[in-house]
Design an enzyme around this catalytic site. Structure first.
Site, short mmCIF file in Angstrom:
data_model
loop_
_atom_site.label_atom_id
_atom_site.label_comp_id
_atom_site.label_asym_id
_atom_site.label_seq_id
_atom_site.Cartn_x
_atom_site.Cartn_y
_atom_site.Cartn_z
N ARG A 205 62.97 122.87 61.01
CA ARG A 205 61.55 123.23 61.01
C ARG A 205 61.03 123.18 62.44
O ARG A 205 61.35 122.26 63.18
CB ARG A 205 60.76 122.24 60.14
CG ARG A 205 60.82 122.58 58.68
CD ARG A 205 60.22 121.51 57.82
NE ARG A 205 58.87 121.09 58.21
CZ ARG A 205 58.11 120.30 57.46
NH1 ARG A 205 58.55 119.87 56.29
NH2 ARG A 205 56.91 119.95 57.87
N LYS B 32 58.73 112.72 50.58
CA LYS B 32 57.89 113.25 49.48
C LYS B 32 58.55 114.46 48.82
O LYS B 32 58.65 114.54 47.60
CB LYS B 32 56.50 113.66 50.00
CG LYS B 32 55.71 112.55 50.65
CD LYS B 32 54.32 113.02 51.06
CE LYS B 32 54.32 114.07 52.16
NZ LYS B 32 54.78 113.59 53.47
N ARG C 195 66.55 116.24 60.63
CA ARG C 195 66.40 116.97 59.37
C ARG C 195 66.71 118.46 59.55
O ARG C 195 66.36 119.04 60.57
CB ARG C 195 64.94 116.78 58.93
CG ARG C 195 64.53 117.52 57.72
CD ARG C 195 63.33 116.86 57.10
NE ARG C 195 62.05 117.31 57.64
CZ ARG C 195 60.88 116.98 57.10
NH1 ARG C 195 60.83 116.19 56.04
NH2 ARG C 195 59.76 117.41 57.62
N ARG D 159 45.21 115.97 51.74
CA ARG D 159 45.55 115.34 53.02
C ARG D 159 44.31 114.85 53.74
O ARG D 159 44.42 114.21 54.78
CB ARG D 159 46.22 116.40 53.90
CG ARG D 159 47.69 116.14 54.17
CD ARG D 159 48.20 117.29 55.01
NE ARG D 159 49.43 117.03 55.66
CZ ARG D 159 50.62 117.40 55.20
NH1 ARG D 159 50.74 117.99 54.04
NH2 ARG D 159 51.71 117.17 55.90
N ARG E 184 51.67 114.78 64.08
CA ARG E 184 51.59 114.77 62.61
C ARG E 184 51.34 113.35 62.10
O ARG E 184 50.59 113.14 61.16
CB ARG E 184 52.89 115.36 62.01
CG ARG E 184 52.99 116.86 62.29
CD ARG E 184 54.39 117.40 62.06
NE ARG E 184 54.84 117.27 60.69
CZ ARG E 184 56.11 117.34 60.31
NH1 ARG E 184 57.06 117.53 61.20
NH2 ARG E 184 56.43 117.23 59.06
#
Ligand code: AMP
Length: 214
Positions: free
Chosen positions: A160, A13, A126, A87, A171
């Site tokens: 992160r 996203k 990531r 969300r 998540r």
């Protein structure tokens, strides 16, 4: 045309929203980036949010709605792309109210569809440039010059704290319980456009361009 970009964590996203910002003059409104900004500035919001984010849970709806309301006021009438918001069903309902009060219209909701195994794989590899926030991936998108950010030439990178496999599973659960039901909400209103998020980032961008231009 104002947009919402929706999909599970790791779907791409933020990457696609940033591309739209660069190529089409959208303002990316990423609630995750706003919260991470508050965490690194050590604001009271950041302190509260960090605990929740590190567990892979959601920050309370009222807080998020207020944050988005303020940002929408700041950008005045520029076209925007919401990334990470809404969300929950409550956030979606509140967003409708906000938009109608501010005389703004939602043009489309773009869903990035990616299989769960691929998501976990993407997330654990990531990393981000500390200086400008550009997102990289050890396997799919390394900086062109190793150790040097393509965007700002920053040399420091971090992962992160919520990008571990364990937090990622929470998540994903939160996404499936609270966010995925919004797809039907927007589908019923004729706003939902689903794209294949498993292909390369340029191929995903091309599908989105087809929606915006078509
Ligand atoms: P993201 O960068 O979109 O993956 O968001 C990172 C984390 O920030 C999420 O796992 C949540 O803890 C929090 N967060 C971001 N956006 C929202 C939102 N709209 N509602 C609640 N929590 C959020």
């Amino acid at each position: 045309m104002n947009l919402i970009i929706v999909g599970p964590p790791g779907a791409g996203k933020g990457t696609q929203a940033k591309l739209l910002e660069q190529t089409r003059g959208y303002v990316q409104l990423s609630t995750g980036d706003m919260l991470r900004g508050a965490v690194s500035e050590g604001t009271p919001l950041g302190e509260r949010a960090k605990v929740v984010m590190d567990r892979g849970e959601f920050v309370p709806d009222e807080v998020m709605v207020e944050l988005i309301s303020q940002k929408l006021d700041e950008i005045v009438d520029r076209p925007f792309i919401l990334d990470g918001f809404p969300r929950t069903e409550k956030q979606a309902l509140e967003l409708d109210l906000l938009l109608s009060n501010k005389s703004r219209i939602m043009g489309a909701v773009i869903e990035l569809m990616v299989d769960k195994e691929v998501l976990i794989d993407r997330i654990v590899s990531r990393f981000t440039c500390v200086r400008c926030g550009e997102v990289y991936n050890k396997r799919f998108k390394r900086p062109q010059v190793e150790g040097c950010c393509d965007q700002c030439e920053g040399k420091e990178f971090l992962r992160r704290t919520d990008d571990s496999e364990e937090v990622m599973r929470n998540r994903l659960k939160a996404y499936h319980s609270h966010t995925a039901p919004l797809l039907a909400y927007y589908g019923n209103r004729g706003l939902l456009r689903s794209v294949d998020g498993m292909v390369g980032l340029n191929a995903v961008a091309a599908q989105i361009a087809g929606i915006l231009d078509g």
